[in-house]
Scaffold this active site. Structure first.
Site, PDB file in Angstrom:
ATOM      1  N   LEU A 226       0.755  -1.251   0.139  1.00 40.83           N
ATOM      2  CA  LEU A 226      -0.060   0.118  -0.182  1.00 40.83           C
ATOM      3  C   LEU A 226       0.796   1.200  -0.052  1.00 40.83           C
ATOM      4  O   LEU A 226       0.316   2.255  -0.432  1.00 40.83           O
ATOM      5  CB  LEU A 226      -0.738  -0.021   1.431  1.00 40.83           C
ATOM      6  CG  LEU A 226      -1.931  -1.028   1.305  1.00 40.83           C
ATOM      7  CD1 LEU A 226      -2.727  -0.977   2.655  1.00 40.83           C
ATOM      8  CD2 LEU A 226      -3.174  -0.840   0.234  1.00 40.83           C
ATOM      9  N   GLY A 227       1.929   1.177   0.748  1.00 36.99           N
ATOM     10  CA  GLY A 227       2.988   2.434   0.615  1.00 36.99           C
ATOM     11  C   GLY A 227       3.942   2.114   1.591  1.00 36.99           C
ATOM     12  O   GLY A 227       4.200   1.193   2.209  1.00 36.99           O
TER      13      GLY A 227
ATOM     14  N   GLY B   8       7.253   4.393   4.128  1.00 40.80           N
ATOM     15  CA  GLY B   8       7.767   5.541   4.621  1.00 40.80           C
ATOM     16  C   GLY B   8       9.285   5.513   4.976  1.00 40.80           C
ATOM     17  O   GLY B   8       9.916   4.466   4.817  1.00 40.80           O
TER      18      GLY B   8
ATOM     19  N   ALA C 174       8.640   2.416   7.931  1.00 43.43           N
ATOM     20  CA  ALA C 174       8.026   1.276   7.990  1.00 43.43           C
ATOM     21  C   ALA C 174       7.124   1.161   6.616  1.00 43.43           C
ATOM     22  O   ALA C 174       7.042   2.043   5.572  1.00 43.43           O
ATOM     23  CB  ALA C 174       6.598   1.348   8.897  1.00 43.43           C
TER      24      ALA C 174
ATOM     25  N   VAL D 281       3.717  -0.586   4.629  1.00 41.75           N
ATOM     26  CA  VAL D 281       2.449  -0.995   4.747  1.00 41.75           C
ATOM     27  C   VAL D 281       1.796  -1.975   3.582  1.00 41.75           C
ATOM     28  O   VAL D 281       2.090  -1.607   2.417  1.00 41.75           O
ATOM     29  CB  VAL D 281       1.387   0.293   4.963  1.00 41.75           C
ATOM     30  CG1 VAL D 281      -0.020  -0.335   5.322  1.00 41.75           C
ATOM     31  CG2 VAL D 281       2.030   0.981   6.024  1.00 41.75           C
TER      32      VAL D 281
ATOM     33  N   LYS E 107       1.501  -3.068   8.901  1.00 41.43           N
ATOM     34  CA  LYS E 107       2.748  -2.043   8.962  1.00 41.43           C
ATOM     35  C   LYS E 107       3.589  -2.691   9.726  1.00 41.43           C
ATOM     36  O   LYS E 107       3.803  -3.398  10.684  1.00 41.43           O
ATOM     37  CB  LYS E 107       2.271  -0.989   9.699  1.00 41.43           C
ATOM     38  CG  LYS E 107       3.029   0.116   9.773  1.00 41.43           C
ATOM     39  CD  LYS E 107       2.731   1.372  10.597  1.00 41.43           C
ATOM     40  CE  LYS E 107       3.572   2.611  10.433  1.00 41.43           C
ATOM     41  NZ  LYS E 107       2.905   4.077  11.267  1.00 41.43           N
TER      42      LYS E 107
ATOM     43  N   ASP F 141       2.043  14.832  14.130  1.00 45.58           N
ATOM     44  CA  ASP F 141       2.179  14.747  12.907  1.00 45.58           C
ATOM     45  C   ASP F 141       0.823  14.593  12.041  1.00 45.58           C
ATOM     46  O   ASP F 141       0.762  13.850  11.129  1.00 45.58           O
ATOM     47  CB  ASP F 141       3.292  13.616  12.621  1.00 45.58           C
ATOM     48  CG  ASP F 141       3.756  13.662  11.023  1.00 45.58           C
ATOM     49  OD1 ASP F 141       3.761  14.852  10.723  1.00 45.58           O
ATOM     50  OD2 ASP F 141       4.127  12.449  10.593  1.00 45.58           O
TER      51      ASP F 141
END
Length: 454
Positions: free
Chosen positions: A16-17, A19, A22, A24, A39, A133
């Site tokens: 999914l993505g 960063g 981490a 996901v 995650k 954040d």
């Protein structure tokens, strides 16, 4: 990291993505027949105990709060290499950032979202936690029986309010974090989150984030006709002096709710204003292309990326392109791989800026497609992309197309995808390029799935 087959009993479907800390993954709980998001701590932080502690602390906070307005953590475990992972709610409708990228939201919708985000932050504050954040990409959207539901996520920087005087490092995202957050050791309180809520409100209302503090341009200067009380609230939340901000997330949220419920609030916008396009750019193409707005459909899983159908009779192609990208149409653009034996015809480009499609800053977003005279080699397709590093390679298959997709999650100011797909039992093959502001493989799947040839 390469795609794993499973995390425990959870079968991995796709990424999914990712960063800094981490990655996901979308996974399926086959035992309960339910999708989940997993995650996983990044490999380069596997032996950093302070990062592992922060990761697990995020899971503890989300588990303990257990709120309708926050992403839920269902399980936590550890991989054989020692990296922890958490099993969370899957937000099937993307993020608030996706909505903002589509274009200006109706005022009532923006205020609804802001109210629900504020309720999530209020829950955190009531549990003695500062988020630190808050930004559109950290607010997820999930389908529910009553419509769309907001889920505040990514508490990697969250800290206890009791420890507010002990922060030793700056944390947050520039443009959304309060001025005091940029000072290591600064004395923070819940009003730092109020500043971030003000920044998110500014972007939801105007379509762009606020300037660096001090913010002096009221949202109403960018979007005329806003209630004066809304301008006043957002600018007060963005005050450099935190004493001038609303006292906490609940106070801010209550004021947003009151503004939204006011009888004189401007209501729904006409559809033609919400989806308006610069028609003068496409008028000369009427003879060769038909732009079909009636074919607009909501892209599954990405409410911020409604697909508009663009039909080119010249190329025999029908593309589904996110509405926000359909600003210009170019009917005679050569493909990146056009030099590979001359086997790619000139194709169809639908993009935010046709002239910038091949520019070095890669700031244009859109979809390019061309019919292949014969399949191209995977090596040639991958080598042709103007992105550094090795791509993520995956197969694609649905009822209409089979092929291979190469994705560069970071390429200039966004993500780049190239793909070669072929209709089963036919000689029809199509080459595609897709540029998007961020890495969303699900949207790529939807664009390919909407492709028609002939």
């Amino acid at each position: 990291m390469s795609q794993p087959e499973a995390f425990g009993r959870y079968r991995v479907i796709r990424r999914l993505g990712s960063g800094s800390f981490a990655t996901v993954w979308l996974a399926q709980d086959d035992l309960l027949n339910y999708p989940v998001a997993i995650k996983v701590l990044a490999e380069n932080w596997a032996h950093q105990m302070d990062i592992q502690h922060r990761f697990l602390e995020e899971a503890r906070i989300l588990r303990q709060t257990d709120s309708t307005w926050l992403v839920a953590v269902h399980d936590v475990d550890v991989l054989p290499d020692g990296r922890p992972y958490m099993v969370m709610t899957y937000a099937d409708q993307g993020s608030v950032a996706d909505l903002v990228q589509r274009g200006q939201l109706p005022l009532d919708e923006a205020l609804r979202l802001l109210t629900e985000i504020g309720q999530g932050i209020t829950v955190l504050h009531n549990h003695g936690t500062i988020h630190r954040d808050i930004k559109p990409s950290n607010v997820l959207l999930q389908s529910s029986p009553v419509g769309q539901r907001v889920l505040v996520a990514d508490l990697g920087f969250a800290k206890s309010i009791d420890e507010a005087s002990g922060f030793t490092a700056a944390a947050g995202t520039p443009g959304y974090m309060s001025p005091e957050q940029s000072i290591p050791g600064g004395d923070l309180d819940v009003r730092s989150d109020v500043y971030s809520l003000g920044a998110v409100a500014y972007e939801l209302i105007t379509g762009r984030p606020p300037s660096r503090p001090p913010v002096r341009t009221a949202p109403g200067r960018i979007r005329p006709g806003l209630p004066p009380a809304l301008d006043e609230l957002i600018l007060s939340a963005l005050s450099v002096d935190r004493e001038s901000r609303p006292a906490d997330a609940k106070t801010f949220t209550d004021r947003v709710r009151a503004i939204r419920m006011a009888p004189d609030l401007p209501r729904a916008e006409q559809w033609w204003r919400r989806y308006r396009m610069p028609w003068h750019r496409v008028g000369a193409l009427v003879a060769s292309c038909a732009l079909v707005l009636a074919g607009t459909t909501a892209a599954a899983g990405h409410p911020g990326a409604e697909l508009t159908t663009v039909h080119s009779r010249t190329h025999g192609l029908r593309l589904g392109v996110p509405s926000a990208w359909t600003e210009e149409i170019h009917t005679d653009l050569e493909a990146l791989v056009a030099g590979d034996g001359g086997r790619v015809a000139a194709g169809l480009l639908v993009a935010t800026d046709a002239d910038a499609w091949r520019s070095t800053d890669r700031s244009a977003y859109g979809v390019y497609a061309a019919v292949l005279q014969e399949p191209l080699s995977p090596e040639r397709l991958a080598d042709a992309a103007p992105c550094s590093g090795a791509p993520n390679e995956r197969g694609f298959g649905d009822a209409r197309w089979r092929g291979t997709v190469w994705e560069w999650p970071e390429c200039g100011v966004g993500a780049f995808t190239s793909a070669s797909v072929r209709a089963p039992d036919t000689d029809t093959s199509v080459y595609l390029e897709i540029r998007q502001p961020d890495y969303r493989p699900g949207l790529v799947n939807e664009i390919i799935g909407a492709l028609r040839s002939g």
